[in-house]
Structure formats: structure tokens, C-alpha cells
Design a protein around this motif. Structure first.
Motif, short mmCIF file in Angstrom:
data_model
loop_
_atom_site.label_atom_id
_atom_site.label_comp_id
_atom_site.label_asym_id
_atom_site.label_seq_id
_atom_site.Cartn_x
_atom_site.Cartn_y
_atom_site.Cartn_z
N GLN A 1 -25.98 -7.40 5.89
CA GLN A 1 -25.23 -7.79 4.71
C GLN A 1 -25.99 -8.89 3.99
OE1 GLN A 1 -21.28 -9.11 5.59
NE2 GLN A 1 -20.48 -8.15 3.77
N GLN B 1 -26.89 -12.13 2.14
CA GLN B 1 -26.36 -13.49 2.17
C GLN B 1 -26.94 -14.25 1.00
OE1 GLN B 1 -27.05 -15.25 5.96
NE2 GLN B 1 -25.83 -13.74 7.05
N ARG C 1 -24.48 -24.11 -7.63
CA ARG C 1 -23.03 -23.99 -7.36
C ARG C 1 -22.23 -24.82 -8.37
NH1 ARG C 1 -24.17 -24.22 -1.77
NH2 ARG C 1 -23.70 -26.43 -1.80
N ARG D 1 -15.70 -16.42 -6.94
CA ARG D 1 -16.11 -15.80 -5.67
C ARG D 1 -17.58 -16.12 -5.37
NH1 ARG D 1 -13.28 -11.39 -7.61
NH2 ARG D 1 -15.23 -10.33 -8.12
N ARG E 1 -17.94 -19.63 -4.17
CA ARG E 1 -17.41 -19.80 -2.82
C ARG E 1 -18.36 -19.20 -1.77
NH1 ARG E 1 -12.31 -16.92 -2.84
NH2 ARG E 1 -11.84 -17.77 -4.87
N HIS E 2 -18.90 -18.01 -2.06
CA HIS E 2 -19.76 -17.33 -1.08
C HIS E 2 -21.16 -17.91 -1.04
CE1 HIS E 2 -16.86 -14.35 0.07
NE2 HIS E 2 -16.63 -14.05 -1.19
#
Length: 149
Positions: free
Chosen positions: A112, A114, A122, A143, A146-147
Motif C-alpha cells: 500500500q 504510504q 501538511r 484526508r 491526516r494520512h
């Protein structure tokens, strides 16, 4: 399911059962025929194509082959007349070839993704999302912020 030349099934425990149980003799005959067809295909097809082509079944004189993708199916469609001629010379009663594409599921799925964002990135995303009104873009930015931590 890659396949090249098969080993005789009668040497295995399953093979012994198939040979000895009358209820399974029809299945045994079908399996032997499919294995023989697979071996014949391995003789007529180029190496890489032979390993990526599987005999699924024969039905009403039609040979059904499974391949991993559309490119392989296109190549086999081009080779179909040659394959049919080869199989007929070997006394197989095959009148046509049908191809099915069956995408294989990877044994090792891709990791996945990252996302790593710097504190400045950010902060910029958070500031932008605060200035926007309620929208799908704002939700996506929140989102992402946050991720990215």
C-alpha cells in the motif's frame, strides 16, 4: 495456472484412487485427455506462451483455453489455425478453439502506498482546506493532511 509437461497422475495417491474407483473412472479419463492436450499444446506453442496457456476443457469438439491477459489471447487467436492443424494431425477431434481470459491474482500484492508529507506541506494543505467551503475537494485535502502524518 502455468503448465508445461505433466507428470503421470497414476503415481500419486489421487491417481491411485482415480484408477481404482469405478465412480471416478470417467473423471480420470477426462483428466488424462486434458493433460494430453496440455502436453500437445506445450509442443506447438512457443515456450513462454505455452507456460501461460492452460487447457480448461473440451466441449462438443471445442477446445477451451485459459490465458492470463488479452494480449496472450490475441496471439493465440492468430495461432489458432496452426494449433488446430497440429492437434488434428495428432488425431484429436477438435473443431474450434475458444479463449477465456482469467486474470490471476498476484501472490504478492503490491504494498500500500504510504505518503509522507513534510510539516510545511501538511501546514499548506491544512490552510487551504480551511479556506475552502464544504466540498469533495475540502474533504480530500483533509484526508490527505491526516494520512500524510
Amino acid at each position: 495456472m502455468p503448465f508445461v509437461k505433466s507428470i503421470p497422475m497414476y503415481n500419486t495417491r489421487v491417481g491411485v484412487l482415480l484408477n481404482n474407483l469405478p465412480e471416478l473412472q470417467a473423471l480420470n479419463q477426462e483428466l488424462r485427455q486434458l493433460a494430453a492436450l496440455q502436453n500437445a499444446l506445450a509442443d506447438v506453442l512457443p515456450g513462454d506462451l505455452a507456460t501461460k496457456t492452460s487447457v480448461a476443457l473440451t466441449k462438443n469438439g471445442e477446445l477451451i483455453l485459459c490465458v492470463e491477459n488479452g494480449a496472450l489471447a490475441a496471439k493465440l487467436r492468430q495461432m489458432a489455425p496452426r494449433i488446430l492443424t497440429f492437434l488434428r494431425q495428432r488425431r484429436y477431434e477438435i473443431t474450434g478453439i475458444r479463449l477465456q481470459v482469467q486474470v490471476r491474482i498476484r501472490d504478492n500484492p503490491l504494498p500500500q502506498k504510504q505518503i509522507f508529507l513534510s510539516p510545511d506541506a501538511r501546514n499548506a494543505i491544512d490552510l487551504l482546506s480551511e479556506r475552502l467551503g464544504a466540498s469533495p475537494l475540502k474533504a480530500a485535502l483533509i484526508r490527505l493532511g491526516r494520512h500524510g502524518k
